[in-house]
Design an enzyme around this catalytic site. Structure first.
Site, PDB file in Angstrom:
ATOM      1  NE  ARG A 170      30.398  54.899   6.331  1.00  0.00           N
ATOM      2  CZ  ARG A 170      31.419  55.544   6.351  1.00  0.00           C
ATOM      3  NH1 ARG A 170      32.307  55.382   5.696  1.00  0.00           N
ATOM      4  NH2 ARG A 170      31.580  56.201   7.373  1.00  0.00           N
TER       5      ARG A 170
ATOM      6  CE  LYS B 225      39.043  59.543  10.489  1.00  0.00           C
ATOM      7  NZ  LYS B 225      37.732  59.482  10.158  1.00  0.00           N
TER       8      LYS B 225
HETATM    9  P1  ADP Z   1      36.397  55.642  13.620  1.00  0.00           P
HETATM   10  O1  ADP Z   1      36.372  55.512  12.370  1.00  0.00           O
HETATM   11  O2  ADP Z   1      35.693  54.568  14.410  1.00  0.00           O
HETATM   12  O3  ADP Z   1      35.836  57.133  13.773  1.00  0.00           O
HETATM   13  P2  ADP Z   1      39.064  56.434  13.673  1.00  0.00           P
HETATM   14  O4  ADP Z   1      39.049  56.484  12.303  1.00  0.00           O
HETATM   15  O5  ADP Z   1      39.395  57.646  14.680  1.00  0.00           O
HETATM   16  O6  ADP Z   1      37.912  55.641  14.362  1.00  0.00           O
HETATM   17  O7  ADP Z   1      40.186  55.615  14.441  1.00  0.00           O
HETATM   18  C1  ADP Z   1      40.379  53.965  13.972  1.00  0.00           C
HETATM   19  C2  ADP Z   1      41.614  53.613  13.951  1.00  0.00           C
HETATM   20  O8  ADP Z   1      42.280  54.030  15.147  1.00  0.00           O
HETATM   21  C3  ADP Z   1      41.587  52.137  14.023  1.00  0.00           C
HETATM   22  O9  ADP Z   1      42.352  51.729  12.633  1.00  0.00           O
HETATM   23  C4  ADP Z   1      42.830  51.700  15.019  1.00  0.00           C
HETATM   24  O10 ADP Z   1      43.781  50.923  14.656  1.00  0.00           O
HETATM   25  C5  ADP Z   1      43.324  52.886  15.464  1.00  0.00           C
HETATM   26  N1  ADP Z   1      43.739  53.106  16.898  1.00  0.00           N
HETATM   27  C6  ADP Z   1      43.364  52.809  18.154  1.00  0.00           C
HETATM   28  N2  ADP Z   1      43.987  53.186  19.059  1.00  0.00           N
HETATM   29  C7  ADP Z   1      44.909  53.256  18.729  1.00  0.00           C
HETATM   30  C8  ADP Z   1      46.589  53.466  19.320  1.00  0.00           C
HETATM   31  N3  ADP Z   1      46.371  53.460  20.671  1.00  0.00           N
HETATM   32  N4  ADP Z   1      47.369  53.778  18.638  1.00  0.00           N
HETATM   33  C9  ADP Z   1      47.150  53.787  17.187  1.00  0.00           C
HETATM   34  N5  ADP Z   1      46.101  53.608  16.672  1.00  0.00           N
HETATM   35  C10 ADP Z   1      44.898  53.415  17.355  1.00  0.00           C
HETATM   36 MG    MG Z   2      37.902  55.796  10.861  1.00  0.00          MG
END
Ligand code: ADP
Ligand code: MG
Length: 401
Positions: A36, A201
């Protein structure tokens, strides 16, 4: 949308720029992904080279409306100076004595970064009334405003929204580029159009599915969201992430998808662990046989192959959210496979591949991919999702003439 050129001659004028410098930090406070900051550089360079006195403002993390050194932007100022190749002055407050003195000392072409905007409760206060004083103080520092933090344009906040009504305002180059890419995703995308959703999320992201079902040809679901889908199909998900109150909505999405011919691709196997830890025992299990004492932390190898196959012929892909807890190597393979598939189709047939979301962007860089192997790496996760959802983004609307 008004652009920097619409602001006229900027030489000697004080220009407040809202950037998105919300970078991930490790426990020692070091920046783990400076994507960023790098994305913010071109607009700042443009303004500086025009002789503007550049005042950058941004937030970092979620301090609770008061100073908290853990969230100081100071390390970001250091990184920004390296990337800009010129000194960056730093104010230890946002609109106080330090900021006013630093602004007063700025010469044409120089750059100043203010301390974390969220050290002031007015920044994110829910009503315009409560934000007004802070917005006015910010406006008092400058002669013009440039909105360049795409990651925050979906927020009605003092430095994003209110300020644009108090000063001559324009969109910076990053916001314009991001909006152009998002438009290509929403207006007549090349088909097949696949959307990959994952991450943690879950409830935020489930909301966009409704709208995507009307636009995409294929929806691939991974990450923490998977388990609400598996639950909706009647399966047990053990101790995995689950949004119980969304199960009914997800059943609705599955029905709509079937009626409208949108293909929803769910994992067939899951990496199930005893704990949320890299050292925990973990096995690949069928997606409909997750043991009650385990939690799913990645899509399994069969699913990774399936997802790569379902992406191979896509001409447009939007990807938001890692397929698993990729920060831990035992649960990184699913995310790695999706990243690889996107890189391959970008190279093979110039597919428009867009990665949105801070953690997703960090993941592809962690795997050693460079940004130009993708069509676009968006700096805004929530903002890009809301754009796709068809929502009006306050920070963009306020820049319309
Ligand atoms: P982004 O920032 O790309 O929008 P999010 O913030 O929604 O993504 O989610 C990212 C997090 O989701 C990562 O830190 C990852 O460890 C977690 N994650 C992905 N799959 C799982 C899962 N099955 N259980 C728990 N955490 C997860
Ligand atoms: Mg995130």
């Amino acid at each position: 949308m008004k652009t920097i050129a619409d602001l006229g001659d900027l030489r000697g004028r004080r220009v407040l720029v809202r950037s998105d410098l919300n970078v991930p930090l490790d426990d020692a406070g070091a920046i783990t992904d400076d994507g960023r900051v790098r994305a913010s550089v071109p607009t700042l360079q443009e303004l500086s080279s025009q002789g503007a006195r550049v005042i950058v403002c941004a937030h970092l993390g979620r301090p609770k409306g008061k100073p908290d050194q853990k969230y100081s932007l100071q390390p970001v100022a250091t990184r920004l100076a390296e990337l800009l190749g010129q000194p960056v002055a730093f104010a230890t407050d946002t609109v106080g004595e330090s900021a006013r003195a630093a602004v007063g000392a700025l010469e044409d072409g120089q750059v100043l970064l203010l301390e974390n905007l969220r050290f002031n409760a007015g920044e994110t206060a829910p009503t315009a009334e409560e934000r007004r004083e802070f917005a006015e103080q910010l406006a008092g520092l400058a002669d013009a405003f440039v909105s360049d933090g795409f990651g925050v344009v979906h927020r009605e906040q003092a430095s994003v929204f209110d300020i644009a009504r108090l000063l001559p305002a324009a969109a910076g180059g990053l916001v314009r580029t991001e909006v152009e890419v998002m438009k290509r995703l929403t207006e007549d995308p090349a088909r097949p159009y696949a959307v990959v959703l994952g991450g943690a999320k879950v409830s935020d992201k489930l909301g966009v599915i409704d709208n995507l079902l009307a636009k995409a040809d294929r929806l691939l679901i991974g990450g923490g969201m998977v388990f609400t889908f598996l639950r909706a199909q009647g399966h047990e998900v053990g101790r995995s992430l689950l949004e119980e109150d969304q199960v009914e909505a997800v059943r609705g999405y599955l029905r709509t998808a079937e009626e409208t011919g949108v293909e929803i691709v769910l994992p067939t196997d899951i990496v199930a662990a005893t704990e949320f830890s890299a050292e925990a025992d973990h096995d690949v299990v069928p997606a409909d046989e997750i043991p009650p004492d385990r939690l799913g932390l990645d899509i399994g190898p069969d699913s990774a192959r399936l997802f790569a196959e379902k992406l191979a012929d896509a001409r447009t892909v939007f990807w938001n959210g890692p397929m698993g807890a990729f920060e831990m190597e035992p649960y990184a393979a699913g995310t790695r496979a999706v990243a690889r598939a996107l890189v391959d189709i970008t190279a093979a047939h110039d597919a428009l591949t867009v990665v949105g979301g801070g953690d997703s962007a960090a993941a592809v860089r962690q795997f050693g991919h460079s940004d130009d192997e993708f069509g676009h790496i968006s700096t805004g996760g929530g903002a890009s999702l809301e754009f796709l959802e068809g929502a009006t983004l306050p920070g963009l609307e306020v820049l319309e003439d």
